[in-house]
Design an enzyme around this catalytic site. Structure first.
Site, PDB file in Angstrom:
ATOM      1  N   TYR A  63       0.851  -1.177   0.000  1.00 20.10           N
ATOM      2  CA  TYR A  63       0.000   0.000   0.000  1.00 20.10           C
ATOM      3  C   TYR A  63       0.894   1.238   0.000  1.00 20.10           C
ATOM      4  O   TYR A  63       1.274   1.762   1.042  1.00 20.10           O
ATOM      5  CB  TYR A  63      -0.895   0.044   1.239  1.00 20.10           C
ATOM      6  CG  TYR A  63      -2.016  -0.964   1.284  1.00 20.10           C
ATOM      7  CD1 TYR A  63      -2.328  -1.768   0.192  1.00 20.10           C
ATOM      8  CD2 TYR A  63      -2.774  -1.114   2.439  1.00 20.10           C
ATOM      9  CE1 TYR A  63      -3.351  -2.689   0.250  1.00 20.10           C
ATOM     10  CE2 TYR A  63      -3.810  -2.030   2.510  1.00 20.10           C
ATOM     11  CZ  TYR A  63      -4.086  -2.818   1.418  1.00 20.10           C
ATOM     12  OH  TYR A  63      -5.106  -3.729   1.484  1.00 20.10           O
ATOM     13  N   PHE A 214     -13.190  -3.830   0.655  1.00 15.89           N
ATOM     14  CA  PHE A 214     -14.122  -3.005  -0.129  1.00 15.89           C
ATOM     15  C   PHE A 214     -15.513  -3.009   0.520  1.00 15.89           C
ATOM     16  O   PHE A 214     -16.515  -3.253  -0.155  1.00 15.89           O
ATOM     17  CB  PHE A 214     -14.213  -3.468  -1.576  1.00 15.89           C
ATOM     18  CG  PHE A 214     -12.952  -3.289  -2.383  1.00 15.89           C
ATOM     19  CD1 PHE A 214     -12.120  -2.200  -2.172  1.00 15.89           C
ATOM     20  CD2 PHE A 214     -12.605  -4.213  -3.354  1.00 15.89           C
ATOM     21  CE1 PHE A 214     -10.956  -2.034  -2.918  1.00 15.89           C
ATOM     22  CE2 PHE A 214     -11.440  -4.049  -4.109  1.00 15.89           C
ATOM     23  CZ  PHE A 214     -10.617  -2.962  -3.897  1.00 15.89           C
ATOM     24  N   LEU A 216     -17.368  -0.689   1.363  1.00 14.47           N
ATOM     25  CA  LEU A 216     -18.216   0.368   0.811  1.00 14.47           C
ATOM     26  C   LEU A 216     -18.125   0.416  -0.711  1.00 14.47           C
ATOM     27  O   LEU A 216     -18.400   1.428  -1.340  1.00 14.47           O
ATOM     28  CB  LEU A 216     -17.835   1.728   1.414  1.00 14.47           C
ATOM     29  CG  LEU A 216     -18.140   1.868   2.909  1.00 14.47           C
ATOM     30  CD1 LEU A 216     -17.608   3.183   3.447  1.00 14.47           C
ATOM     31  CD2 LEU A 216     -19.641   1.756   3.152  1.00 14.47           C
ATOM     32  N   GLY A 218     -15.979  -1.148  -4.401  1.00 13.95           N
ATOM     33  CA  GLY A 218     -14.653  -1.044  -4.996  1.00 13.95           C
ATOM     34  C   GLY A 218     -14.348  -2.301  -5.778  1.00 13.95           C
ATOM     35  O   GLY A 218     -15.107  -3.261  -5.770  1.00 13.95           O
TER      36      GLY A 218
END
Length: 293
Positions: A63, A214, A216, A218
């Site tokens: 990330y 994900f 929410l 994606g």
């Protein structure tokens, strides 16, 4: 909102001995396509998350983009770490540039990835390490036993406390469990992408944490917020809060990890921990889809 806002969603004994609040935080959006414009903004979000009672943070060594890297932000913001803070990380994908993995680490390369996470996070032992399997496609189709065994060896050496698997199907979960205990599964799951019911059911039976990534939307699967507006209006909540509350209501083993680089969105997300959906709400949200309960 008080400092224990995240605790309103209840807690879960991750791995049997790490009790975390079920509403956690995902660090991906601090460093990859998120809304944190600067390292300082990311540090502020992380510190506020902990102030709000979040004690489960999910990250990964991959990330990062430009000057924003999740591991370094977490260490700067939170070290020395609170005693109750659980940091989960993922190893497996190999990146040679760009945002998509170029391959997967074999058993011989996993030690170096774990040791790199230890160094960058400034820890002597990692709380939870997931073997992240495959790319962004569907789970399944490959054996994971040899790679999971390599992580189990590192657990035996004391470098890792608990092991997890990510982006797996029931066959792969069973294969991993035949090698070593699995504390958590992290799969793609949200209110309008709820086809992973078999893995979730297996986690419920075995007391394994199920961590939806994900949560929410994606990864090409978006939440239809228009379908949530009625329930949101009744509760004077946002549709994002309803989607998170649905995950908490779906199973006692779900541990959502919504991520954001915005202090406002962080407050909104953590506020979902205190939202209680009724049976009528859940029926309306299902829309006749038996996978959405």
């Amino acid at each position: 909102m008080g400092t224990t806002a995240a605790a309103a969603g209840g807690d879960f004994p991750l791995g049997g001995d790490l009790r975390v609040n079920r509403l956690g935080f995902g660090a991906m959006r601090l460093a990859l396509g998120g809304s944190a414009p600067t390292p300082e903004a990311g540090v502020a979000v992380l510190r506020r998350a902990v102030e709000l009672g979040v004690n489960h943070i999910d990250t990964a060594g991959f990330y990062g983009f430009g000057d924003l890297h999740a591991h370094e932000l977490i260490r700067e913001a939170l070290s020395p770490y609170p005693d109750d803070l659980v940091i989960a990380t993922k190893v497996g994908p190999l990146f040679t540039g760009g945002l998509s993995p170029a391959g997967q680490a074999g058993p011989d390369r996993l030690r170096a990835l774990v040791e790199d996470d230890l160094r960058r996070l400034g820890r002597d032992r990692l709380d939870l390490v997931y073997l992240r399997v495959g790319g962004m496609g569907p789970a399944g189709g490959e054996s994971i036993g040899e790679r999971f065994a390599a992580l189990a060896e590192l657990r035996g050496e004391g470098l890792i406390r608990h092991l997890g698997v990510s982006n797996v199907d029931t066959v792969q979960l069973a294969e991993a469990r035949s090698v070593a205990p699995v504390a958590a599964v992290q799969n793609h799951f949200h209110i309008h992408h709820a086809g992973d019911s078999a893995v979730l059911a297996a986690c419920e039976r075995e007391g394994i944490a199920y961590v939806p990534y994900f949560p929410l939307g994606g990864g090409g699967q978006r939440i239809d917020h228009a379908r949530l507006t009625g329930v949101a209006a009744r509760h004077r909540a946002t549709t994002a809060q309803v989607a998170l509350a649905w995950l908490l209501a779906t199973s006692p083993v779900t541990l959502p990890i919504p991520g954001t680089g915005s202090l406002g969105h962080l407050t909104e997300n953590v506020g979902a921990a205190g939202l209680r959906l009724t049976a009528d709400d859940l029926a309306e949200l299902s829309g006749g889809d038996p996978r959405v309960t």
